[in-house]
Scaffold this active site. Structure first.
Site, PDB file in Angstrom:
ATOM      1  CG  ASP A  69      -7.183   0.413   9.577  1.00 52.09           C
ATOM      2  OD1 ASP A  69      -6.313  -0.338  10.064  1.00 52.09           O
ATOM      3  OD2 ASP A  69      -7.766   0.151   8.521  1.00 52.09           O
ATOM      4  N   GLY A 121       0.755  -1.244   0.000  1.00 51.48           N
ATOM      5  CA  GLY A 121       0.000   0.000   0.000  1.00 51.48           C
ATOM      6  C   GLY A 121       0.783   1.290   0.000  1.00 51.48           C
ATOM      7  CG  PHE A 159     -13.218  -0.094   2.288  1.00 55.31           C
ATOM      8  CD1 PHE A 159     -12.318  -0.896   2.959  1.00 55.31           C
ATOM      9  CD2 PHE A 159     -13.225  -0.125   0.905  1.00 55.31           C
ATOM     10  CE1 PHE A 159     -11.441  -1.727   2.278  1.00 55.31           C
ATOM     11  CE2 PHE A 159     -12.368  -0.954   0.213  1.00 55.31           C
ATOM     12  CZ  PHE A 159     -11.472  -1.765   0.897  1.00 55.31           C
ATOM     13  CG  ASP A 176      -5.623  -3.739  -1.673  1.00 51.91           C
ATOM     14  OD1 ASP A 176      -6.054  -4.900  -1.820  1.00 51.91           O
ATOM     15  OD2 ASP A 176      -5.110  -3.339  -0.615  1.00 51.91           O
ATOM     16  CD  GLU A 211       0.973   0.869   6.714  1.00 53.45           C
ATOM     17  OE1 GLU A 211       1.205   0.782   5.481  1.00 53.45           O
ATOM     18  OE2 GLU A 211       0.894  -0.122   7.454  1.00 53.45           O
ATOM     19  CG  ASP A 212      -1.416   2.028   2.833  1.00 59.68           C
ATOM     20  OD1 ASP A 212      -1.172   1.626   3.990  1.00 59.68           O
ATOM     21  OD2 ASP A 212      -1.997   1.321   1.992  1.00 59.68           O
ATOM     22  CE  LYS A 235     -10.205   3.820   7.435  1.00 57.88           C
ATOM     23  NZ  LYS A 235     -10.831   2.507   7.100  1.00 57.88           N
TER      24      LYS A 235
END
Length: 181
Positions: free
Chosen positions: A104, A46, A153, A160, A100-101, A132
């Site tokens: 969460d 990611g 989401f 992805d 990191e992308d 998040k």
């Protein structure tokens, strides 16, 4: 709109805002790490786009390497983290920034922090494009955050849905659902 398999997504963050935020993050990182031996560790798959663009804006000397962790299946965390590809450079006494992308739940970061701490880095921080806060259950809150987003989401720009959608320049959110990641 973006159609991926059975799901429809709409633009959530446009490419211009993404690039402006990444440039600002790079400036903060440069201020904090100028004159220090810094290693960026991008988490695949990611974070590849975020890492590539961040490196374009980060002008100071640095190293970059990649690790691959997995904790997702479809739209939900599997609850377990498996290290797939390990670290291939020494980080001992170096300042490490994990790229990191999205953070969460924080499960992946907890595992990665544990694995990297054994290597005795001088410091260990997290830089994430998306965070998040509502979903976060970890103890290692990112130091560098691009966007704090609701627990919805999202796909695109490296993120992805069943391996699809990583190659878009915008970030999209699931249309019409409150389903969380």
């Amino acid at each position: 709109m973006l159609q991926l398999n059975d799901k429809l997504f709409e633009i959530f963050i446009q490419k211009e805002k993404i690039q402006a935020e990444i440039s600002a993050l790079a400036s903060r990182l440069e201020q904090d790490y100028t004159g220090k031996e810094v290693v960026f560790i991008a988490v695949l798959n990611g974070a590849f786009m975020f890492a590539a663009d961040l490196m374009k804006y980060f002008r100071s000397s640095c190293e970059i390497t990649f690790v691959k962790m997995s904790s997702y299946q479809g739209m939900h965390s599997s609850g377990r983290v498996d290290e797939v590809i390990g670290l291939n450079t020494s980080i001992k006494n170096k300042h490490v920034v994990i790229l990191e992308d999205i953070v969460d739940t924080g499960i992946t970061m907890e595992k990665l922090f544990t694995l990297l701490s054994v290597e005795k880095p001088a410091s260990l921080e997290i830089a994430t494009l998306l965070f998040k806060p509502e979903a976060f259950k970890g103890t290692h809150t990112p130091t560098y955050i691009g966007f704090s987003i609701p627990n919805k989401f999202v796909v695109g720009y490296g993120l992805d849905y069943n391996e699809l959608g990583r190659n878009t320049e915008h970030i999209y959110q699931l249309k019409g659902e409150e389903e969380s990641h």
